[in-house]
Design a protein around this motif. Structure first.
Motif, PDB file in Angstrom:
ATOM      1  N   GLY A  46       0.896  -1.243  -0.130  1.00  0.00           N
ATOM      2  CA  GLY A  46      -0.088   0.151   0.118  1.00  0.00           C
ATOM      3  C   GLY A  46       1.116   1.382  -0.185  1.00  0.00           C
ATOM      4  N   LEU A  47       1.908   1.252   0.627  1.00  0.00           N
ATOM      5  CA  LEU A  47       2.829   2.470   0.958  1.00  0.00           C
ATOM      6  C   LEU A  47       3.659   2.663  -0.408  1.00  0.00           C
ATOM      7  CD1 LEU A  47       3.536   4.443   2.856  1.00  0.00           C
ATOM      8  CD2 LEU A  47       5.312   3.127   3.953  1.00  0.00           C
ATOM      9  N   MET A  48       4.120   1.478  -1.048  1.00  0.00           N
ATOM     10  CA  MET A  48       4.722   1.577  -2.292  1.00  0.00           C
ATOM     11  C   MET A  48       3.900   1.826  -3.680  1.00  0.00           C
ATOM     12  SD  MET A  48       7.792   1.368  -1.293  1.00  0.00           S
ATOM     13  CE  MET A  48       7.130   2.250  -0.221  1.00  0.00           C
TER      14      MET A  48
ATOM     15  N   PHE B 260      -1.567   2.250   2.439  1.00  0.00           N
ATOM     16  CA  PHE B 260      -1.878   3.443   1.727  1.00  0.00           C
ATOM     17  C   PHE B 260      -2.484   4.436   2.672  1.00  0.00           C
ATOM     18  CE2 PHE B 260      -4.821   5.639  -1.088  1.00  0.00           C
ATOM     19  CZ  PHE B 260      -3.969   6.029  -2.179  1.00  0.00           C
ATOM     20  N   GLY B 261      -3.268   4.372   3.334  1.00  0.00           N
ATOM     21  CA  GLY B 261      -3.776   5.393   4.273  1.00  0.00           C
ATOM     22  C   GLY B 261      -2.681   6.257   4.834  1.00  0.00           C
ATOM     23  N   ILE B 262      -1.481   5.896   5.201  1.00  0.00           N
ATOM     24  CA  ILE B 262      -0.521   6.970   5.892  1.00  0.00           C
ATOM     25  C   ILE B 262       0.189   7.731   4.689  1.00  0.00           C
ATOM     26  CG2 ILE B 262      -0.150   5.469   7.789  1.00  0.00           C
ATOM     27  CD1 ILE B 262       2.427   4.513   6.691  1.00  0.00           C
ATOM     28  N   THR B 263      -0.274   7.480   3.256  1.00  0.00           N
ATOM     29  CA  THR B 263       0.376   8.134   2.297  1.00  0.00           C
ATOM     30  C   THR B 263      -0.104   9.473   2.317  1.00  0.00           C
ATOM     31  OG1 THR B 263      -0.800   7.329   0.702  1.00  0.00           O
ATOM     32  CG2 THR B 263       0.962   5.939   1.133  1.00  0.00           C
ATOM     33  N   ASP B 264      -1.359   9.820   2.581  1.00  0.00           N
ATOM     34  CA  ASP B 264      -1.841  11.087   2.503  1.00  0.00           C
ATOM     35  C   ASP B 264      -2.406  11.278   1.150  1.00  0.00           C
ATOM     36  OD1 ASP B 264      -0.946  11.401   5.304  1.00  0.00           O
ATOM     37  OD2 ASP B 264       1.242  12.097   4.498  1.00  0.00           O
ATOM     38  N   CYS B 265      -2.570  10.323   0.265  1.00  0.00           N
ATOM     39  CA  CYS B 265      -3.107  10.695  -0.881  1.00  0.00           C
ATOM     40  C   CYS B 265      -4.507  10.694  -1.172  1.00  0.00           C
ATOM     41  CB  CYS B 265      -2.436   9.455  -1.955  1.00  0.00           C
ATOM     42  SG  CYS B 265      -0.585   9.089  -2.146  1.00  0.00           S
TER      43      CYS B 265
END
Length: 217
Positions: A32-34, A114-119
């Motif tokens: 998710g982060l990547m 993904f949630g911590i990417t602030d997108c």
């Protein structure tokens, strides 16, 4: 694909002394982060886990995570290679229950990562995350059969597999620049405040099976 080829056994060995969450959830979080960030070095990965209140990773696990993240970013950046991405779950030699639970954990990890990417999310991405949340909300007892059996599992696995492929088209940023690491502004609003304003989706209620929406009783 068997456990040796998929990397399942390698991950289990590397994370043997670290039990905060499953390897499937870690792999999902990393993926998710990547989808939105460039692969960081070991020091930044260690900081991510610290800020998420996890125990420090063993050296072998931290090295594996760092190397795998680099491979995932490289894979997802290429349109053709991206379609060969696979969530880290045990192979079909394992019980269906174990595979379903691993996919559930992967889904929850992806949403965290993904949630911590602030997108910002497009409407299509928001819909996909809503459906992925249903996979993350699956509830099964040890002796309970998964509704729909192998066919349903393969359906939700394929859906989950395509989420990072669909999410990986955005421009990537450095992990050290996300709010979790860089720090929040003094006037930053809480998640509840943003949800009340309609700027964040509200949490999905628990469901028994993502397939229930297609097979109503």
């Amino acid at each position: 694909m068997n456990d040796n080829i998929s990397g399942w056994n390698t991950w289990l060995k590397a994370f043997d002394d670290w039990t905060d969450v499953s390897v499937s959830e870690v792999h999902g979080m990393m993926t998710g982060l990547m989808t939105a960030c460039n692969a960081p070095d070991e020091q930044v990965w260690a900081k991510v886990f610290e800020e998420l209140s996890f125990a420090p990773l063993p050296d072998e696990a931290l090295t594996l995570l760092t190397e795998e993240a680099e491979d995932i970013v490289f894979q997802l950046k290429d349109k053709e290679d991206a379609y060969s991405y696979m969530p880290l779950v045990p192979d079909d030699e394992h019980d269906l229950y174990e595979r379903v639970m691993a996919l559930k954990q992967w889904a929850n990890g992806f949403m965290t990562g993904f949630g911590i990417t602030d997108c910002r999310l497009s409407s299509e991405e928001n819909e996909m995350l809503t459906d992925l949340a249903k996979i993350g909300a699956i509830r099964l007892e040890d002796d309970e059969d998964f509704e729909g059996g192998e066919e349903s599992y393969l359906y939700i696995y394929e859906f989950a597999r395509m989420v990072p492929v669909s999410f990986a088209t955005r421009e990537r940023k450095a992990v050290k620049d996300i709010a979790l690491i860089a720090g929040l502004a003094i006037d930053a609003k809480t998640t509840k405040e943003l949800q009340a304003e309609g700027k964040l989706p509200k949490l999905m209620p628990p469901v028994i099976d993502v397939m229930n929406q297609n097979n109503p009783s």
